[in-house]
Structures are given as C-alpha cells and as structure tokens.
Motif scaffolding. Sequence first.
Motif, PDB file in Angstrom:
ATOM      1  N   LEU A 157       1.612   0.615 -14.647  1.00  0.00           N
ATOM      2  CA  LEU A 157       2.835   0.572 -13.850  1.00  0.00           C
ATOM      3  C   LEU A 157       2.767  -0.696 -13.012  1.00  0.00           C
ATOM      4  O   LEU A 157       1.903  -0.824 -12.140  1.00  0.00           O
ATOM      5  N   LEU A 158       3.664  -1.635 -13.274  1.00  0.00           N
ATOM      6  CA  LEU A 158       3.539  -2.988 -12.740  1.00  0.00           C
ATOM      7  C   LEU A 158       4.767  -3.376 -11.923  1.00  0.00           C
ATOM      8  O   LEU A 158       5.887  -3.418 -12.439  1.00  0.00           O
ATOM      9  N   ASP A 159       4.543  -3.650 -10.639  1.00  0.00           N
ATOM     10  CA  ASP A 159       5.620  -4.103  -9.769  1.00  0.00           C
ATOM     11  C   ASP A 159       6.022  -5.530 -10.156  1.00  0.00           C
ATOM     12  O   ASP A 159       5.163  -6.369 -10.436  1.00  0.00           O
ATOM     13  N   PRO A 187       0.809  -1.227   0.000  1.00  0.00           N
ATOM     14  CA  PRO A 187       0.000   0.000   0.000  1.00  0.00           C
ATOM     15  C   PRO A 187       0.839   1.274   0.000  1.00  0.00           C
ATOM     16  O   PRO A 187       0.478   2.263  -0.641  1.00  0.00           O
ATOM     17  N   GLU A 188       1.976   1.249   0.708  1.00  0.00           N
ATOM     18  CA  GLU A 188       2.804   2.449   0.762  1.00  0.00           C
ATOM     19  C   GLU A 188       3.411   2.787  -0.598  1.00  0.00           C
ATOM     20  O   GLU A 188       3.625   3.961  -0.935  1.00  0.00           O
ATOM     21  N   ASN A 189       3.683   1.754  -1.405  1.00  0.00           N
ATOM     22  CA  ASN A 189       4.202   1.998  -2.751  1.00  0.00           C
ATOM     23  C   ASN A 189       3.121   2.590  -3.653  1.00  0.00           C
ATOM     24  O   ASN A 189       3.390   3.477  -4.475  1.00  0.00           O
ATOM     25  N   LEU A 190       1.911   2.089  -3.515  1.00  0.00           N
ATOM     26  CA  LEU A 190       0.792   2.642  -4.289  1.00  0.00           C
ATOM     27  C   LEU A 190       0.544   4.095  -3.915  1.00  0.00           C
ATOM     28  O   LEU A 190       0.287   4.944  -4.782  1.00  0.00           O
ATOM     29  N   LEU A 191       0.644   4.378  -2.639  1.00  0.00           N
ATOM     30  CA  LEU A 191       0.456   5.753  -2.171  1.00  0.00           C
ATOM     31  C   LEU A 191       1.526   6.670  -2.753  1.00  0.00           C
ATOM     32  O   LEU A 191       1.248   7.804  -3.169  1.00  0.00           O
ATOM     33  N   ALA A 192       2.772   6.178  -2.790  1.00  0.00           N
ATOM     34  CA  ALA A 192       3.869   6.974  -3.348  1.00  0.00           C
ATOM     35  C   ALA A 192       3.657   7.233  -4.834  1.00  0.00           C
ATOM     36  O   ALA A 192       3.888   8.350  -5.327  1.00  0.00           O
ATOM     37  N   LEU A 193       3.212   6.210  -5.574  1.00  0.00           N
ATOM     38  CA  LEU A 193       2.949   6.376  -7.003  1.00  0.00           C
ATOM     39  C   LEU A 193       1.840   7.394  -7.237  1.00  0.00           C
ATOM     40  O   LEU A 193       1.928   8.230  -8.145  1.00  0.00           O
ATOM     41  N   GLU A 194       0.814   7.331  -6.425  1.00  0.00           N
ATOM     42  CA  GLU A 194      -0.281   8.293  -6.558  1.00  0.00           C
ATOM     43  C   GLU A 194       0.202   9.716  -6.302  1.00  0.00           C
ATOM     44  O   GLU A 194      -0.210  10.659  -6.990  1.00  0.00           O
TER      45      GLU A 194
END
Length: 227
Positions: free
Chosen positions: A53-55, A14-21
């Motif tokens: 954007l795909l991890d 979730p923290e990575n998604l938040l950073a991308l947003e």
Amino acid sequence: MVQKAKILLVDDRPENLLALEAILSALDQTLVRASSGEEALKALLTDDFAVILLDVQMPGMDGFETAAHIKRRERTRDIPIIFLTAINHGPHHTFRGYAAGAVDYISKPFDPWVLRAKVSVFVELYTKNCQLREQASLLRLQLEGGGSGGVDAGKETPGLLAELSARLAAVEEQAEALTKQLGEEAADASVVATAAHLERKLTGLRRALDALEPGAGGGAAMLPLQG
C-alpha cells in the motif's frame, strides 16, 4: 501452520500508517511500516510481501518513483501495488498510477471495508502461490531421492505421492473458490489474471503428480515445475 503474509504500508505521515494498521489488523497478517520510498525499498531487499500500500504524495521519492524502482527489480516486480492518494488530479493522474505498475488506485478518504477486502484478495493469492511452491519443492525432493534412494525410497514413494496429492487437492479447492469469488465480485482484470495464472500452475503440478502414479508412464522430464 500457515505462515502469515507480510503487507508493506508506505506513508510519510505516522497517523496514516496508524489508520492503515487499524483497518488491516482484522486480516491477522504481518504489517510492516515504511515512512518513505527509500525505507520501503530497503524493506523489499530482504522480505517478501503479498501486497504494497503506497502513498503517492511523499517528500523526496514520491509513490510513482518508488513504484518504478520496485518494478525494475526482478525480486519485487510482481508484488501488487495499491496506490493511496489524498488528491485527485483527474484521469491523467490516475493513468500515471496504473502506468507505474499499480493494480489499484484509491483516493482518500477511502472506505475501510473496501480497502480491507481488496488487500485480502492479494493476501489469499500470495498464500496460494506459497503453498504451490511448497508442493513443487516437496515433489522435486522426492524425485531426486527416488532416483538414488534404492529400495527404501521406492517403498516411500506411493505414500508421499498420496500425501502430496491430498495437499494439492486442498489448494486446488481453495483456488477454485477464490476464482469463483472474484468472478462474482467483478474484480479488477489484473487480479483475475493473477488468479488464472495460479490455476494454470496448479494444473501443471496436478499433471506432474498424475504422471508419477504407478502405471502412468510419466517421468521427471515431463514435469512443468518452473516458476
């Protein structure tokens, strides 16, 4: 009003998604979250996306497997995929990403400005393609109406053709500026190829419109409006 493009963000953290947003919010587009490969594939069943954007490192279905599923589907095979990874296993790992269908491969931590700039290019390309499809659709409708609409349809044709021509000119101008920008920035070959494909489609539509002008001698059978 131009509809916002959708960008799919796929990461199990979730923290990575938040950073991308936070990074991509400045683009003012619609950001869609997916916390797994399965969730991403489900989102792709119903929505159209400008870029994904795909991890790479995710539990269960990882990024490579998810990309393979995306590229096997006719509906989604042409959506650009940017792989994001927190590890670097060398050239072989990078090659696997490109082999899976990625247009770019970025290692974390990445430069926010660079990521935003790369994503913005694909958003622009997607928007131009949507505008082009709209012009082609309007032209098809006019051709169908012109064939059976009688006198009234004939009177409306010149005005509609002029409107379509003006709209197409605006898209052509934007596409030309985008191609010039890509050339100056030495963009990835896949991005340049996509822009060139867009320009070819614009050229085909322009020829179709020119053929419909009074005295041009063209006809509906000549219109290259597929795709």
